[in-house]
Design an enzyme around this catalytic site. Structure first.
Site, PDB file in Angstrom:
ATOM      1  N   HIS A 183     -44.143  21.407  19.781  1.00 37.59           N
ATOM      2  CA  HIS A 183     -42.970  21.085  20.605  1.00 37.59           C
ATOM      3  C   HIS A 183     -42.281  22.357  21.030  1.00 37.59           C
ATOM      4  O   HIS A 183     -41.956  23.203  20.201  1.00 37.59           O
ATOM      5  CB  HIS A 183     -41.980  20.223  19.814  1.00 37.59           C
ATOM      6  CG  HIS A 183     -42.096  18.780  20.138  1.00 37.59           C
ATOM      7  ND1 HIS A 183     -41.153  18.090  20.854  1.00 37.59           N
ATOM      8  CD2 HIS A 183     -43.071  17.903  19.855  1.00 37.59           C
ATOM      9  CE1 HIS A 183     -41.546  16.844  20.997  1.00 37.59           C
ATOM     10  NE2 HIS A 183     -42.707  16.700  20.395  1.00 37.59           N
ATOM     11  N   TYR A 207     -30.604  16.218  23.015  1.00 32.28           N
ATOM     12  CA  TYR A 207     -29.265  16.256  22.433  1.00 32.28           C
ATOM     13  C   TYR A 207     -28.302  15.708  23.480  1.00 32.28           C
ATOM     14  O   TYR A 207     -28.146  16.327  24.550  1.00 32.28           O
ATOM     15  CB  TYR A 207     -28.865  17.690  22.077  1.00 32.28           C
ATOM     16  CG  TYR A 207     -29.778  18.363  21.080  1.00 32.28           C
ATOM     17  CD1 TYR A 207     -29.715  18.041  19.723  1.00 32.28           C
ATOM     18  CD2 TYR A 207     -30.696  19.327  21.486  1.00 32.28           C
ATOM     19  CE1 TYR A 207     -30.539  18.669  18.808  1.00 32.28           C
ATOM     20  CE2 TYR A 207     -31.526  19.956  20.568  1.00 32.28           C
ATOM     21  CZ  TYR A 207     -31.444  19.621  19.230  1.00 32.28           C
ATOM     22  OH  TYR A 207     -32.272  20.239  18.324  1.00 32.28           O
ATOM     23  N   LYS A 217     -33.139  23.250   9.643  1.00 31.80           N
ATOM     24  CA  LYS A 217     -33.529  24.485   8.948  1.00 31.80           C
ATOM     25  C   LYS A 217     -33.904  24.283   7.479  1.00 31.80           C
ATOM     26  O   LYS A 217     -34.533  25.149   6.873  1.00 31.80           O
ATOM     27  CB  LYS A 217     -32.373  25.497   8.986  1.00 31.80           C
ATOM     28  CG  LYS A 217     -31.994  25.963  10.371  1.00 31.80           C
ATOM     29  CD  LYS A 217     -33.039  26.897  10.936  1.00 31.80           C
ATOM     30  CE  LYS A 217     -32.661  27.464  12.274  1.00 31.80           C
ATOM     31  NZ  LYS A 217     -33.809  27.761  13.109  1.00 31.80           N
ATOM     32  N   TYR A 254     -33.342  29.077  17.120  1.00 27.51           N
ATOM     33  CA  TYR A 254     -33.687  27.661  17.028  1.00 27.51           C
ATOM     34  C   TYR A 254     -35.027  27.469  16.311  1.00 27.51           C
ATOM     35  O   TYR A 254     -35.181  26.583  15.480  1.00 27.51           O
ATOM     36  CB  TYR A 254     -33.754  27.099  18.446  1.00 27.51           C
ATOM     37  CG  TYR A 254     -33.904  25.603  18.572  1.00 27.51           C
ATOM     38  CD1 TYR A 254     -32.980  24.739  18.010  1.00 27.51           C
ATOM     39  CD2 TYR A 254     -34.961  25.054  19.301  1.00 27.51           C
ATOM     40  CE1 TYR A 254     -33.101  23.362  18.154  1.00 27.51           C
ATOM     41  CE2 TYR A 254     -35.093  23.692  19.457  1.00 27.51           C
ATOM     42  CZ  TYR A 254     -34.161  22.844  18.879  1.00 27.51           C
ATOM     43  OH  TYR A 254     -34.297  21.497  19.031  1.00 27.51           O
ATOM     44  N   PRO A 289     -28.307  19.184   8.625  1.00 23.60           N
ATOM     45  CA  PRO A 289     -29.568  19.059   9.377  1.00 23.60           C
ATOM     46  C   PRO A 289     -29.426  19.315  10.881  1.00 23.60           C
ATOM     47  O   PRO A 289     -30.387  19.133  11.619  1.00 23.60           O
ATOM     48  CB  PRO A 289     -30.025  17.623   9.088  1.00 23.60           C
ATOM     49  CG  PRO A 289     -28.840  16.893   8.620  1.00 23.60           C
ATOM     50  CD  PRO A 289     -27.840  17.879   8.095  1.00 23.60           C
TER      51      PRO A 289
HETATM   52  P1  RFL Z   1     -36.088  18.303  -2.002  1.00 20.63           P
HETATM   53  O1  RFL Z   1     -37.025  17.958  -0.900  1.00 20.63           O
HETATM   54  O2  RFL Z   1     -34.830  17.527  -2.102  1.00 20.63           O
HETATM   55  O3  RFL Z   1     -36.902  18.208  -3.351  1.00 20.63           O
HETATM   56  C1  RFL Z   1     -36.263  18.288  -4.602  1.00 20.63           C
HETATM   57  C2  RFL Z   1     -37.089  17.502  -5.583  1.00 20.63           C
HETATM   58  O4  RFL Z   1     -36.513  17.635  -6.904  1.00 20.63           O
HETATM   59  C3  RFL Z   1     -36.535  16.370  -7.535  1.00 20.63           C
HETATM   60  N1  RFL Z   1     -35.538  16.360  -8.628  1.00 20.63           N
HETATM   61  C4  RFL Z   1     -35.862  16.545  -9.904  1.00 20.63           C
HETATM   62  N2  RFL Z   1     -37.048  16.758 -10.513  1.00 20.63           N
HETATM   63  C5  RFL Z   1     -37.047  16.914 -11.860  1.00 20.63           C
HETATM   64  N3  RFL Z   1     -35.919  16.849 -12.619  1.00 20.63           N
HETATM   65  C6  RFL Z   1     -34.707  16.635 -12.057  1.00 20.63           C
HETATM   66  N4  RFL Z   1     -33.611  16.581 -12.834  1.00 20.63           N
HETATM   67  C7  RFL Z   1     -34.645  16.482 -10.637  1.00 20.63           C
HETATM   68  N5  RFL Z   1     -33.634  16.268  -9.762  1.00 20.63           N
HETATM   69  C8  RFL Z   1     -34.201  16.206  -8.539  1.00 20.63           C
HETATM   70  C9  RFL Z   1     -36.274  15.376  -6.416  1.00 20.63           C
HETATM   71  O5  RFL Z   1     -36.725  14.069  -6.754  1.00 20.63           O
HETATM   72  C10 RFL Z   1     -37.085  15.998  -5.276  1.00 20.63           C
HETATM   73  O6  RFL Z   1     -38.403  15.529  -5.248  1.00 20.63           O
HETATM   74  O7  RFL Z   1     -35.653  19.838  -1.931  1.00 20.63           O
HETATM   75  P2  RFL Z   1     -36.461  21.119  -1.378  1.00 20.63           P
HETATM   76  O8  RFL Z   1     -37.840  21.182  -1.927  1.00 20.63           O
HETATM   77  O9  RFL Z   1     -35.535  22.250  -1.568  1.00 20.63           O
HETATM   78  O10 RFL Z   1     -36.622  20.837   0.206  1.00 20.63           O
HETATM   79  C11 RFL Z   1     -35.504  20.771   1.041  1.00 20.63           C
HETATM   80  C12 RFL Z   1     -35.753  19.766   2.183  1.00 20.63           C
HETATM   81  O11 RFL Z   1     -36.171  18.533   1.638  1.00 20.63           O
HETATM   82  C13 RFL Z   1     -34.491  19.575   3.039  1.00 20.63           C
HETATM   83  O12 RFL Z   1     -33.832  20.813   3.241  1.00 20.63           O
HETATM   84  C14 RFL Z   1     -34.842  19.004   4.425  1.00 20.63           C
HETATM   85  O13 RFL Z   1     -35.339  17.708   4.318  1.00 20.63           O
HETATM   86  C15 RFL Z   1     -33.601  19.018   5.344  1.00 20.63           C
HETATM   87  N6  RFL Z   1     -33.867  18.370   6.639  1.00 20.63           N
HETATM   88  C16 RFL Z   1     -34.583  19.022   7.607  1.00 20.63           C
HETATM   89  N7  RFL Z   1     -35.075  20.271   7.377  1.00 20.63           N
HETATM   90  C17 RFL Z   1     -35.838  20.886   8.307  1.00 20.63           C
HETATM   91  O14 RFL Z   1     -36.264  22.041   8.082  1.00 20.63           O
HETATM   92  N8  RFL Z   1     -36.164  20.281   9.508  1.00 20.63           N
HETATM   93  C18 RFL Z   1     -35.716  19.018   9.822  1.00 20.63           C
HETATM   94  O15 RFL Z   1     -36.052  18.486  10.893  1.00 20.63           O
HETATM   95  C19 RFL Z   1     -34.866  18.345   8.860  1.00 20.63           C
HETATM   96  N9  RFL Z   1     -34.413  17.090   9.087  1.00 20.63           N
HETATM   97  C20 RFL Z   1     -33.406  17.051   6.862  1.00 20.63           C
HETATM   98  C21 RFL Z   1     -33.695  16.445   8.109  1.00 20.63           C
HETATM   99  C22 RFL Z   1     -32.680  16.342   5.889  1.00 20.63           C
HETATM  100  C23 RFL Z   1     -32.226  15.068   6.166  1.00 20.63           C
HETATM  101  N10 RFL Z   1     -31.484  14.400   5.165  1.00 20.63           N
HETATM  102  C24 RFL Z   1     -32.007  13.296   4.453  1.00 20.63           C
HETATM  103  C25 RFL Z   1     -30.296  15.036   4.679  1.00 20.63           C
HETATM  104  C26 RFL Z   1     -33.260  15.150   8.377  1.00 20.63           C
HETATM  105  C27 RFL Z   1     -32.494  14.459   7.410  1.00 20.63           C
HETATM  106  C28 RFL Z   1     -32.015  13.069   7.743  1.00 20.63           C
END
Ligand code: RFL
Length: 400
Positions: free
Chosen positions: A80, A210, A306, A397, A302
């Site tokens: 994209h 957007y 990032k 971006y 979000p």
């Molecule tokens: P995660 O993915 O939250 O993984 C953390 C893991 O730790 C587990 N956990 C535990 N495990 C053992 N013992 C415990 N006590 C624990 N407590 C928690 C959890 O179950 C989980 O599996 O963190 P990580 O690895 O740092 O990754 C971060 C990303 O997931 C997050 O930043 C992104 O999803 C944010 N985000 C986006 N990021 C992008 O780069 N591009 C995007 O397009 C984008 N879109 C988004 C998003 C986040 C969103 N939400 C839900 C806030 C869209 C949305 C709607």
């Protein structure tokens, strides 16, 4: 337990959390011969189905490709390179792939990336324990910190690694193991709330869109050929139940100005969740033998997609520090972990914050609100007309 178990007593690194941060780190350490265990609170099915991010930056794709972790996204990811801004004045397109550093996004749903990373970690003989929450992290200023976890049968597990990687996300336990006086937490509530939606429908247009509207922001982002993500700005305190499918589609069409730019491809709403736009950064993101990675180190709204990209970047930097520390006792890179990560985290925060201001104007007819909305229009106009502004936008971006 899955994979070949590393005897708990010989574990060098315990990784809390099997999200993008923990799984990339685990794969990189395993490839370098480091004995590590990933301990995850949720089930395998849960982490492999949890829909979140989708836009992977060029640097993220590089890290995954260089480490043999990109087969799935290179096969099924979509490139994209264009985004659209819709306002009352019309629509303008930015082909960011031809601006700035000429980088594009790879769109690949986060849950598919997680699925690939789990499969690869297990195929490489990794020890990954699902449904095993970490319950305590202590002794971080000693040579052998202690991590306790609870196995699915309720038994307590005690691990004594050399280092602990806190990759357990925003609600994890790792960041709570850092004493309040050892790190400063910078926080911001952006005062904006999104209803994040996943629709069982193909994307409605080729670009990310957007829509800046006086009734609130609306966004459109591709995910897979059959699933599209939409966002609607909603008042704080609203519940997903307030937004049945018919209301969602009517409001999206209204804010996206479908009457002028063409109808949206509708379909059942599979997921709706409220996301309050908050950010926080911990400084430093290390305490003794604990290193925080990804959302555990800092939460980013979000708005600029990032979060997952920062998680992968930090996982690579931490692996590059842990490997020499464990193999030859050279801790030079490791001691710089926080200093290496934080400037990039703050740059991403700055751009994300700028995007929030770009996309959301305050409601109302008071002088202040009208003034701020006029600034927002001026910012969009600058982005529409200035090549230098567009280059700067493109660089930030897609870049990390
Ligand atoms: P995660 O993915 O939250 O993984 C953390 C893991 O730790 C587990 N956990 C535990 N495990 C053992 N013992 C415990 N006590 C624990 N407590 C928690 C959890 O179950 C989980 O599996 O963190 P990580 O690895 O740092 O990754 C971060 C990303 O997931 C997050 O930043 C992104 O999803 C944010 N985000 C986006 N990021 C992008 O780069 N591009 C995007 O397009 C984008 N879109 C988004 C998003 C986040 C969103 N939400 C839900 C806030 C869209 C949305 C709607």
């Amino acid at each position: 337990m899955s994979g070949t178990a590393v005897p708990a007593e010989s574990t060098e690194v315990v990784i809390a959390g099997a999200g993008p941060a923990g799984l990339v780190l685990g794969n990189l350490l395993l490839a370098a011969g480091v004995r590590c265990i990933i301990v995850e609170r949720q089930s395998r099915a849960h982490v492999e189905e949890r829909a979140r991010a989708g836009f992977l930056a060029a640097n993220t794709v590089r890290v995954l490709t260089e480490n043999g972790l990109a087969d799935g996204l290179l096969k099924d990811g979509q490139q994209h390179d264009t985004c659209a801004f819709r306002t009352d004045a019309g629509e303008f397109l930015l082909n960011y792939g031809s601006l700035g550093r000429g980088e594009a996004h790879t769109v690949y749903p986060q849950q598919h990336l997680v699925r690939d990373l789990v499969a690869e970690f297990l195929a490489r003989g990794g020890d990954l324990r699902f449904e095993t929450p970490v319950t305590g992290i202590t002794g971080l200023t000693t040579d052998r910190p202690e991590v306790t976890a609870q196995s699915p049968d309720g038994a307590a597990i005690r691990l004594r690694p050399r280092f602990v990687a806190g990759c357990d996300g925003r609600h994890g336990i790792a960041r709570t193991a850092v004493p309040a006086e050892a790190a400063r937490r910078y926080r911001r509530d952006h005062g904006v709330t999104w209803l994040a939606l996943l629709a069982a429908a193909p994307q409605s247009m080729a670009a990310v869109a957007y829509a800046v509207h006086e009734d609130g922001f609306a966004g459109h982002m591709a995910r897979t050929p059959d699933i599209t993500r939409y966002y609607l700005q909603v008042p704080r305190g609203e519940s997903p139940a307030d937004w049945p499918d018919t209301r969602v589609w009517a409001e999206l069409a209204h804010r996206m100005r479908a009457d002028r730019h063409g109808p949206l491809h509708e379909g059942p709403i599979l997921e709706r969740r409220i996301v309050d736009m908050n950010s926080d950064v911990l400084d430093p993101i290390q305490y003794g033998r604990l290193f925080l990675v990804g959302d555990a180190a800092g939460l980013i709204s979000p708005a600029a997609a990032k979060g997952a990209n920062l998680a992968v970047m930090a996982a690579e930097i931490l692996a590059e520090g842990l490997v020499p520390a464990l193999r030859s006792g050279d801790e030079q890179r490791l001691t710089r972990y926080s200093a290496d990560c934080l400037p990039r985290i703050w740059r991403a925060q700055e751009f994300s914050h700028w995007m929030i201001d770009l996309l959301h104007g305050p409601a109302g007819t008071g002088d202040d609100a009208v003034f701020l909305r006029a600034l927002q229009q001026a910012r969009l106009e600058s982005l529409r007309t200035s090549r230098r502004h567009q280059d700067h936008f493109a660089e930030n971006y897609v870049g990390i």
